[in-house]
Structures are given as structure tokens and as C-alpha cells.
Design a protein around this motif. Structure first.
Motif: not given
Ligand SMILES: [Zn+2]
Length: 378
Positions: A240-251
Motif C-alpha cells: 500500500g501507499t496511502a489511506e486513500n488509495v486502494v493498494p496495488q501491491h502487497c508482499r
């Protein structure tokens, strides 16, 4: 027997181990690990031992190989010690200075495993000097055990195949007990890619990699089966990158422990075979078994009984711990079918913590035991 070992008093034991502990040698600091190897090389040179230095690779430190005893074609005894520690440089000055408190010697790596490496080395030098070994002796000091021995596994396995016995100087447990079996260890990385979107205006367009990870983590952790001796642990995660972004990546990373080769294969396949729960997401799993299980073979059982008898003659009881969850380089040789006895190092506690210590009184009896094993196994 072993006259110069008898001459070592507690002060000499403390001075010897402390000198090794003061050379900080976290695995990824090749220069530090090599300085620890320099200490061994210098002492081996003084003792007139045949010494081979194997250059490190992939940014890790060197290994040192010592040989002694008969130059026969017999398969001999291999001693395995690692000189890397988990403690970053600065631990010595800040959090874990070398100090003595009663019978305890504190310091980075004293217990895991510079104390054991040092005591075995003293025994090795003495047996080599006296020329009393029944079998050829080989001692390998390695730089990378704490990260799974990526650069030394092949060396260990090659030497192991030519050995009749392997003695590993990882710490003794619970009052100095030795180790005759260890779980196998698998390591995996799971990477998930979803679809990013604005969490406020375009929520329905997003495919959350973190949400997918949550499903996968529960599935992976659900594989834990204590009765079977299988555990899984998701030990680190990022995404994730920020509270208001549906996250593209997780590892995230997975640690798997198993008791048998069959389970190692079966559970690895289950983890590698995971597929996405949600639509529009990609899942990539890499990794596999890092250390095979160290199963207690009848030959390893006999080696333990022999060591127990020697210890009894030396005046102490040598217990055996039930299978332990931690892996070691002994896993590699045991998996090749070579009788392997581990936990022959110093007694103490606090491995991988800032309370790490070795028991000074445990050193000399275990040094004598190592000397007996090196002299008399045949
Ligand atoms: Zn260790």
C-alpha cells in the motif's frame, strides 16, 4: 590426556571466548566476519594446522577449513561452526558488552555460537597436536549460517558426504542437552498485485492487494498443525501507499517448519500452489525448503549414546532435547544420512537476544567431550 586443555583455567576460557565475541561479525558484514576468520587463521597457524581459506561470495565472508589427523582415505569427522552472528555492529558497545556476572559470560554471539566454536577449536588443536585421532579430522568455520547458509551449503554437503560423523557446535539447551533432530525450514515470499484506484471516488474499480493478502495469510497460517509438528508464520509484510488509495501491491514472507521430508514437500507445494481468492489480482509465490528436516536416524542415536558414555566418564550427564524447531547446518548433513550430533557448543541462554550469555563452567567439560569424540570415534 589433553594436557594443555587441562591447563586452561576459567580466566583463559573467558579471555579466549571474549576475544572472539569482541570481533563483531553480523552475517551481512563480510569485513567483520572475515576479521573473526582472521582470529581462527592466526591461531591455526600458530598451532601448525593445515589451513585453507575459501573466499566468500555474494558479498558474504570467507570460510576456513582445517585438517588434521590421519591422511587416510577413511571417512573422517567433520566439525561445523559458524562465526556469523545476528547482532548488528554496535551491539557490543551499546547493548551487550562483553562482561562476566558470576558464571555467566555475556556478549554478542557468546552462546550462538562463538563459545561453542572456540571450545571445539581448542579441542581440535589439542587432538591434532597430540596426533591421537583415530580418523581424519576436518573443521569448517562458516560465515552465513544465520541466514540459511546460502554460500556454504554446497561446501558443507561435499564435506559431509566424505565424513563418517558430523559434530555441530550450536549451543547446548536446557542444561547443556545436545540436539539429535531438528525441524526442516522453508522460506517463501508472496507478492500480490491488484489494481489501484481512488478509495473515495473509484472504490469499486480497485482490487486491493492488501485485502487479498489478508485472505492468503489466514489460509497460510491455518496450515499450522501442532500435533503434526508443522507451523507456518507470516513474519513480515509491506504494501500500500496511502489511506486513500486502494493498494496495488502487497508482499509478505512465510516461514514453514516441518518434521519430515514428506511434509516439507507437501506443505511447500500447498504454499507455492496458492491462487488468488479475488478477481483481477495476481499472486506470485517464490521459495521452498531451505533446510531439510534433520531426522534422528538410528546411526545418529548411536552417536549420541557414544557421546553420552564419554560424558559420563568425564563426570557429567549429557541429555538430549526433543526435536527442536530451529534449523542448523546439521540439517544438511543429517539429510544426507550422515550421523550428526548437534548442540555440542556452550551451555547458556538468550540466543538472538540482548541477554545472550554462555555458562563459563560448561566450557571445559564440553571441550573435553569434544576432544574425546575427535580422538576416539572410529
Ligand atoms: Zn547458531
Amino acid at each position: 590426556m589433553t594436557s594443555s586443555l587441562s591447563a586452561l583455567d576459567d580466566a583463559a576460557v573467558v579471555a579466549g571466548i571474549a576475544a572472539w565475541a569482541r570481533v563483531e561479525s553480523p552475517t551481512h558484514d563480510a569485513a567483520g566476519v572475515n576479521r573473526a576468520m582472521d582470529l581462527v587463521a592466526a591461531e591455526a597457524g600458530e598451532a601448525g594446522l593445515a589451513t585453507e581459506r575459501i573466499a566468500g561470495r555474494d558479498g558474504l565472508g570467507d570460510s576456513i577449513l582445517l585438517r588434521a589427523g590421519r591422511g587416510s582415505q577413511d571417512r573422517g569427522i567433520l566439525v561445523l561452526s559458524h562465526l556469523d552472528t545476528v547482532h548488528p555492529v554496535g551491539t557490543l558497545a551499546r547493548d551487550l558488552p562483553v562482561r562476566v556476572d558470576g558464571d555467566r559470560l555475556y556478549g554478542p554471539g557468546v552462546y550462538d555460537m562463538k563459545g561453542g566454536a572456540w571450545l571445539a577449536f581448542q579441542a581440535f588443536k589439542e587432538v591434532a597436536r597430540a596426533g591421537r585421532a583415530a580418523l581424519p579430522l576436518t573443521f569448517l568455520f562458516t560465515p552465513d549460517e544465520e541466514i540459511g547458509s546460502p554460500t556454504t551449503r554446497a561446501i558443507i554437503e561435499d564435506l559431509g558426504r566424505n565424513s563418517a560423523y558430523v559434530l555441530v557446535t550450536e549451543p547446548g539447551r536446557d542444561g547443556g542437552k545436545v540436539v539429535t533432530s531438528r525441524k526442516g525450514v522453508g522460506r517463501f515470499v508472496v507478492e500480490i498485485e491488484g489494481r489501484p484506484s481512488h478509495a473515495g471516488t473509484r472504490h469499486a474499480d480497485g482490487r486491493s492487494a492488501i485485502r487479498e493478502a489478508a485472505h492468503q495469510i489466514l489460509a497460510i497460517e491455518g496450515l499450522t498443525d501442532y500435533a503434526r509438528g508443522v507451523t507456518t508464520n507470516v513474519g513480515s509484510i509491506s504494501g500500500g501507499t496511502a489511506e486513500n488509495v486502494v493498494p496495488q501491491h502487497c508482499r509478505f514472507t512465510v516461514d514453514l517448519r516441518v518434521e519430515t521430508h514428506a511434509d516439507g514437500e507437501a506443505y511447500s507445494n500447498r504454499i507455492l500452489g496458492l491462487s488468488p481468492v479475488g478477481d483481477g489480482l495476481r499472486l506470485r509465490v517464490t521459495g521452498g525448503m531451505n533446510r531439510p528436516p534433520y531426522e534422528r536416524s538410528p546411526e545418529t542415536g548411536r552417536l549420541y549414546e557414544q557421546a553420552r558414555a564419554f560424558a559420563g566418564e568425564l563426570g557429567f550427564a549429557l541429555g538430549e532435547v526433543p526435536r527442536t524447531g530451529g534449523g542448523s547446518d546439521g540439517n544438511f548433513t543429517a539429510a544426507l544420512g550422515i550421523p550428526t550430533l548437534d548442540g555440542l557448543g556452550i551451555d547458556g541462554d538468550g540466543a538472538h537476544t540482548l541477554q545472550e550469555y554462555g555458562l563459563i563452567s560448561s566450557v571445559r567439560p564440553r571441550m573435553r567431550l569434544m576432544a574425546r569424540l575427535l580422538e576416539e570415534l572410529h
